[in-house]
Design a protein around this motif. Structure first.
Motif, PDB file in Angstrom:
ATOM      1  N   ASP A 176       0.692  -1.288  -0.210  1.00  0.00           N
ATOM      2  CA  ASP A 176       0.135  -0.341   0.035  1.00  0.00           C
ATOM      3  C   ASP A 176       1.200   1.121   0.416  1.00  0.00           C
ATOM      4  N   ARG A 177       0.522   2.242  -1.468  1.00  0.00           N
ATOM      5  CA  ARG A 177       1.649   3.324  -0.701  1.00  0.00           C
ATOM      6  C   ARG A 177       1.106   4.049   0.033  1.00  0.00           C
ATOM      7  N   SER A 178      -0.124   3.862   0.930  1.00  0.00           N
ATOM      8  CA  SER A 178       0.405   5.088   1.814  1.00  0.00           C
ATOM      9  C   SER A 178       1.728   4.937   3.168  1.00  0.00           C
ATOM     10  N   THR A 179       1.812   3.341   2.879  1.00  0.00           N
ATOM     11  CA  THR A 179       2.570   3.280   4.304  1.00  0.00           C
ATOM     12  C   THR A 179       4.456   2.915   3.685  1.00  0.00           C
TER      13      THR A 179
ATOM     14  N   PRO B 191       7.503   8.697   1.280  1.00  0.00           N
ATOM     15  CA  PRO B 191       7.084   9.289   0.784  1.00  0.00           C
ATOM     16  C   PRO B 191       8.562   9.877   0.195  1.00  0.00           C
TER      17      PRO B 191
ATOM     18  N   PRO C  10       7.673  12.893  -2.739  1.00  0.00           N
ATOM     19  CA  PRO C  10       6.665  13.617  -3.658  1.00  0.00           C
ATOM     20  C   PRO C  10       6.690  14.804  -4.406  1.00  0.00           C
TER      21      PRO C  10
ATOM     22  N   ASN D 175       3.051   8.302  -7.658  1.00  0.00           N
ATOM     23  CA  ASN D 175       1.906   9.290  -6.999  1.00  0.00           C
ATOM     24  C   ASN D 175       0.654   9.413  -8.562  1.00  0.00           C
TER      25      ASN D 175
ATOM     26  N   THR E 288      -3.342   2.588  -5.739  1.00  0.00           N
ATOM     27  CA  THR E 288      -2.639   2.918  -4.107  1.00  0.00           C
ATOM     28  C   THR E 288      -1.988   1.054  -3.836  1.00  0.00           C
ATOM     29  N   ASN E 289      -2.488   0.511  -4.632  1.00  0.00           N
ATOM     30  CA  ASN E 289      -2.120  -1.242  -3.989  1.00  0.00           C
ATOM     31  C   ASN E 289      -1.151  -1.816  -5.034  1.00  0.00           C
TER      32      ASN E 289
ATOM     33  N   VAL F 289       9.258   6.350  -5.088  1.00  0.00           N
ATOM     34  CA  VAL F 289       8.685   5.634  -3.670  1.00  0.00           C
ATOM     35  C   VAL F 289       8.093   3.898  -3.878  1.00  0.00           C
TER      36      VAL F 289
END
Length: 308
Positions: free
Chosen positions: A106-109, A112, A114, A120, A125-126, A143
């Protein structure tokens, strides 16, 4: 043919790229020792006269000798070229089963970065780790690279490089927008001698195991950045393998503030070479930057003259 089939075939034939290169070029090779890099050396000397730090290494794959070199033992920042070491450790762990290629990330984990990269800007997101490796190799996505590095760890990458006898090549940290006093000064450092040597070993199936070398080489063959040394090849950035002139080519580029680097393998009918070049310079204006780019493209032209 699927990627897995290509890797299995590569292992059976002692490496994907060596078998293709040998079949395609061996019978037509001639002595390439007299073709030189005088124009490249003049361009690099001019950069050095302005204060740039320049390092260069070119190795003939068939004969094993160094074609041209300058300050190739000096470890310098290499930006995204360090991704090759990360991909190597990922390939080893995929092969050993200690890392699941189908594991979702998962990108949120992920730490970053940016201001650059492709992920991005994607709605998804996965991705699986296998797809993340493709993103890192094909686009240099920071990323994606951070995700891979978080899974395998810098210590594992360091130990892998040391096991291969590579003492100046190191991945120090993930990609960051801002580096503070508590962070490593660069993403990766390395000498052009060791970096070119690693690429030579990859195409000769000598890095860990033939299947590992083939997997890393396959990922690198997807690299879409042909804007520096590789601009001279005339290859389609999105489809290297199907070029009608049958150029064998893999590469990885690196960019950071005041850093331009590239390493790769280029083979034609006369010769095959592994190469690496790094220029660290004062990026004071677009003119300073373009002079570095021009010198690297000049180097690419003379590489093409050497192998063709």
């Amino acid at each position: 043919m699927t990627a897995r089939t290509r890797r299995e075939q590569a292992a059976a034939q002692q490496g994907l790229l060596p078998s293709r290169r040998g079949a395609r070029h061996q019978s037509t090779r001639i002595d390439a020792s007299r073709r030189g890099f005088a124009t490249t050396l003049r361009a690099l000397e001019q950069l050095a006269d302005t204060g740039a730090q320049v390092s260069l290494h070119v190795r003939d794959l068939d004969r094993g000798h160094v074609v041209v070199a300058g300050d190739d033992f000096v470890a310098q920042p290499i930006g995204g070229v360090g991704v090759v070491a990360v991909l190597l450790e990922v390939a080893v762990q995929f092969d050993a089963g200690t890392l699941d290629a189908n594991e979702l990330v998962d990108r949120s984990t992920v730490a970053p970065a940016p201001v650059a990269g492709l992920w991005n800007h994607l709605a998804a997101t996965n991705f699986t780790l296998a797809d993340v490796a493709v993103l890192a190799a094909a686009t240099g996505d920071p990323v994606a690279t951070n995700a891979l590095l978080a899974r395998v760890g810098t210590e594992a990458v360091r130990a892998r490089l040391e096991s291969l006898g590579l003492t100046s090549l190191a991945v120090l940290d993930g990609f960051r927008d801002d580096r503070g006093p508590d962070h490593a000064p660069d993403h990766a450092v390395g000498s052009t001698r060791e970096t070119a040597g690693l690429f030579a070993a990859l195409v000769n199936s000598k890095v860990v195991a033939p299947a590992i070398s083939a997997q890393v080489a396959e990922w690198l063959s997807l690299n879409q950045d042909l804007s520096l040394v590789a601009s001279a090849t005339g290859l389609d950035p999105f489809d290297h393998e199907n070029d009608k002139h049958r150029i064998l080519f893999i590469n990885k580029t690196g960019r950071a503030d005041g850093v331009r680097a590239e390493a790769g393998v280029l083979a034609g009918p006369r010769a095959g070479v592994a190469y690496a070049i790094t220029v660290c310079f004062d990026d004071l204006s677009i003119g300073h930057r373009l002079r570095v780019h021009d010198a690297m493209r000049t180097f690419g032209i003379e590489l093409m003259e050497y192998v063709f």
